[in-house]
Design an enzyme around this catalytic site. Structure first.
Site, PDB file in Angstrom:
ATOM      1  N   GLY A  99      42.983   4.176  34.495  1.00 49.52           N
ATOM      2  CA  GLY A  99      41.723   3.480  34.737  1.00 49.52           C
ATOM      3  C   GLY A  99      40.868   4.015  35.864  1.00 49.52           C
ATOM      4  N   GLY A 105      43.751   9.182  32.797  1.00 52.47           N
ATOM      5  CA  GLY A 105      43.251  10.078  31.762  1.00 52.47           C
ATOM      6  C   GLY A 105      41.912  10.633  32.203  1.00 52.47           C
ATOM      7  N   CYS A 122      23.155   9.504   9.775  1.00 54.83           N
ATOM      8  CA  CYS A 122      22.300   8.457   9.211  1.00 54.83           C
ATOM      9  C   CYS A 122      22.668   7.083   9.749  1.00 54.83           C
ATOM     10  CB  CYS A 122      22.406   8.503   7.694  1.00 54.83           C
ATOM     11  SG  CYS A 122      21.914  10.103   7.081  1.00 54.83           S
ATOM     12  N   GLU A 123      22.455   6.886  11.034  1.00 51.87           N
ATOM     13  CA  GLU A 123      22.689   5.610  11.705  1.00 51.87           C
ATOM     14  C   GLU A 123      21.694   5.516  12.858  1.00 51.87           C
ATOM     15  OE1 GLU A 123      25.709   3.408  11.806  1.00 51.87           O
ATOM     16  OE2 GLU A 123      27.042   4.531  10.482  1.00 51.87           O
TER      17      GLU A 123
HETATM   18  N1  LLP Z   1      47.128   3.645  30.193  1.00 50.43           N
HETATM   19  C1  LLP Z   1      46.845   2.754  29.224  1.00 50.43           C
HETATM   20  C2  LLP Z   1      47.861   1.774  28.834  1.00 50.43           C
HETATM   21  C3  LLP Z   1      45.586   2.785  28.598  1.00 50.43           C
HETATM   22  O1  LLP Z   1      45.308   1.896  27.651  1.00 50.43           O
HETATM   23  C4  LLP Z   1      44.623   3.737  29.005  1.00 50.43           C
HETATM   24  C5  LLP Z   1      43.303   3.799  28.382  1.00 50.43           C
HETATM   25  C6  LLP Z   1      44.979   4.650  30.017  1.00 50.43           C
HETATM   26  C7  LLP Z   1      46.239   4.568  30.595  1.00 50.43           C
HETATM   27  C8  LLP Z   1      44.037   5.715  30.514  1.00 50.43           C
HETATM   28  O2  LLP Z   1      42.877   5.163  31.036  1.00 50.43           O
HETATM   29  P1  LLP Z   1      41.859   6.083  31.887  1.00 50.43           P
HETATM   30  O3  LLP Z   1      42.590   6.538  33.120  1.00 50.43           O
HETATM   31  O4  LLP Z   1      41.447   7.218  31.048  1.00 50.43           O
HETATM   32  O5  LLP Z   1      40.733   5.166  32.198  1.00 50.43           O
HETATM   33  N2  LLP Z   1      37.461   5.289  25.103  1.00 50.43           N
HETATM   34  C9  LLP Z   1      37.071   4.591  26.318  1.00 50.43           C
HETATM   35  C10 LLP Z   1      38.222   4.386  27.247  1.00 50.43           C
HETATM   36  C11 LLP Z   1      39.359   3.662  26.585  1.00 50.43           C
HETATM   37  C12 LLP Z   1      40.576   3.559  27.457  1.00 50.43           C
HETATM   38  C13 LLP Z   1      41.736   3.093  26.678  1.00 50.43           C
HETATM   39  N3  LLP Z   1      42.953   3.036  27.420  1.00 50.43           N
HETATM   40  C14 LLP Z   1      35.917   5.348  26.948  1.00 50.43           C
HETATM   41  O6  LLP Z   1      35.458   6.344  26.396  1.00 50.43           O
HETATM   42  O7  LLP Z   1      35.420   4.931  28.015  1.00 50.43           O
END
Ligand code: LLP
Length: 424
Positions: free
Chosen positions: A249, A285, A352-353
């Site tokens: 996060g 991530g 097409c959206e």
């Molecule tokens: N751990 C768990 C259990 C998660 O569900 C997630 C992300 C992460 C780690 C990694 O989160 P990060 O460090 O990347 O924030 N597609 C969305 C973000 C969805 C995140 C889903 N879970 C976007 O493009 O903002």
């Protein structure tokens, strides 16, 4: 680089004269070779971010389990494996990728609310670090599968601390009570007691993940305090844990705002965990790869109508979903010659959206058809959320290091798009 020193990712993307570079590679020249739309990642920037966080957490035993869903390209995973990274996975597909890239199984944690029996079996056979279990049904099934195999599954329960995390979009909030994620705090103790009696379970940790794109340490701290209380209660009952997973996060800068720094996060967290004798696991991530990637797209047409100016590009919502799905903001700039008239425009794709856009009402330098645009900060949840909607082959991906550009995923072909269809 010491704790508290933040790199600026300056190595990733910069100008030499009018030309935009990734490290020492001229992006316009790269496009000559690989075409558009094209994802480009800086290997050095990815490794710098990893190193920063690793260094900031160095006062405590820790595991950085990179969240593969952000960008699972094997080239990216290999770059991280080389640094000693682990992986946070959510499917059998991600397990396969992580192992293929050389991430050791004992550095892999398995998250997600919907693990299937075959996925659990594959992870048990690989010998992963731990399962983040999100429900009693999952816990019982995992115990059965492990027991059949004559092993015990290493488990952390993912608890839901009911923390409101101020993420920019409701879809990326996960830490409040009314989501599908985690086990309510009030039920955690009971489920730990059950877990401790199950024949196929080895209770090892506790896990929490409160959302994505979090820019302040405070929500982590609120969650941590609750989790540590639980750890203490469990210890009283003779259930000793050896790791604490704080999830992912960590937020990054998309507009002008500052991302959270590794040191701000570490300074808030470490004082609370260092005396506890627990390994700290984190699952970043976006923090690792977000700013290290951009998408290059070619302008096809300029069109005016309804009081608006539209810049129509060859990349659309199938290539980059974030603007459309989360109202995500990504900086847009000309790759080449600049100093043009600044105008307000919608940068839109060919799909097409009406929701197919990369930027809305954005002040940009007016491009001409044929010009290249760079869409910034798309290293995370860019390619990994792409699709073939409208039967558009997905983009190629290139990993750059110094003056070397490596094609790490070839552009999909139209033949690829029909290759899996049978019974014709
Ligand atoms: N751990 C768990 C259990 C998660 O569900 C997630 C992300 C992460 C780690 C990694 O989160 P990060 O460090 O990347 O924030 N597609 C969305 C973000 C969805 C995140 C889903 N879970 C976007 O493009 O903002």
């Amino acid at each position: 680089m010491g704790p508290g020193v933040l790199s600026t990712n300056s190595a990733a993307f910069h100008r030499q004269g009018d030309d935009l570079f990734c490290e020492d590679v001229d992006l316009a020249a790269l496009v000559e070779q690989h075409g558009t739309p094209l994802y480009v990642y800086s290997r050095t920037a990815i490794q710098e971010r990893y190193r920063e966080l690793d260094w900031a957490l160095s006062p405590v035993p820790h595991l950085i389990a990179y969240s593969v869903k952000a960008n699972g390209n094997l080239g990216v995973l290999r770059a991280l494996a080389e640094m000693g990274a682990g992986a946070d996975i959510v499917s059998g597909g991600e397990l396969h990728r992580a192992l293929l890239a050389g991430i050791p199984a004992e550095r892999i944690v398995f998250s997600g609310v919907g693990k299937t029996a075959p996925e659990m079996a594959a992870a048990l056979d690989a010998g992963i670090h731990g399962f983040n279990v999100e429900s009693e049904g999952e816990l019982r099934l995992l115990s059965e599968i492990a027991h059949q195999r004559g092993v015990r599954a290493p488990v952390a329960l993912r608890v839901n601390p009911d923390v409101q995390s101020p993420t920019p979009h409701a879809y990326t909030r996960t830490g409040h009570a009314a989501t599908k994620f985690g086990i309510p705090m009030a039920r955690a103790l009971e489920l730990y007691r059950e877990a401790a009696t199950l024949p196929g379970i080895h209770v090892r940790g506790v896990d929490v993940h409160i959302g994505s794109q979090i820019l302040q340490p405070d929500p982590y701290l609120l969650a941590l305090v609750q989790v540590l209380e639980l750890v203490e209660q469990l210890a009283h009952e003779g259930i000793g844990l050896d790791y604490l997973d704080l999830g992912g996060g960590l937020g990054i800068a998309y507009t002008g705002e500052e991302g959270i720094s590794a040191s701000a996060f570490a300074d808030a967290i470490i004082p609370h965990v260092e005396s506890k004798g627990l390994q700290l696991v984190v699952e970043p991530g976006r923090y690792i790869v977000g700013a290290a990637g951009l998408l290059i797209t070619r302008v096809l047409y300029i069109k005016e109508g309804g009081g608006k100016r539209f810049v129509i590009t060859d990349a659309g919502m199938n290539d980059l979903l974030r603007p459309s799905h989360y109202e995500g903001y990504h900086r847009v700039e000309l790759v080449g010659r600049r100093g043009r008239e600044r105008v307000l425009a919608d940068v839109v794709g060919p799909i097409c959206e009406t929701g197919d856009f990369l930027a809305l009402d954005r002040e940009i330098e007016l491009p001409e058809p044929g010009d290249l645009l760079a869409i910034h900060t798309v290293g995370a949840y860019g390619f990994s959320m792409s699709s073939t909607y409208n039967q558009r082959p997905r983009p190629a991906e290139v990993l750059v290091e110094d003056d070397k550009a490596m094609l790490v995923r070839r552009r999909e072909t139209i033949e690829d798009l029909v290759a899996g269809e049978v019974g014709l």
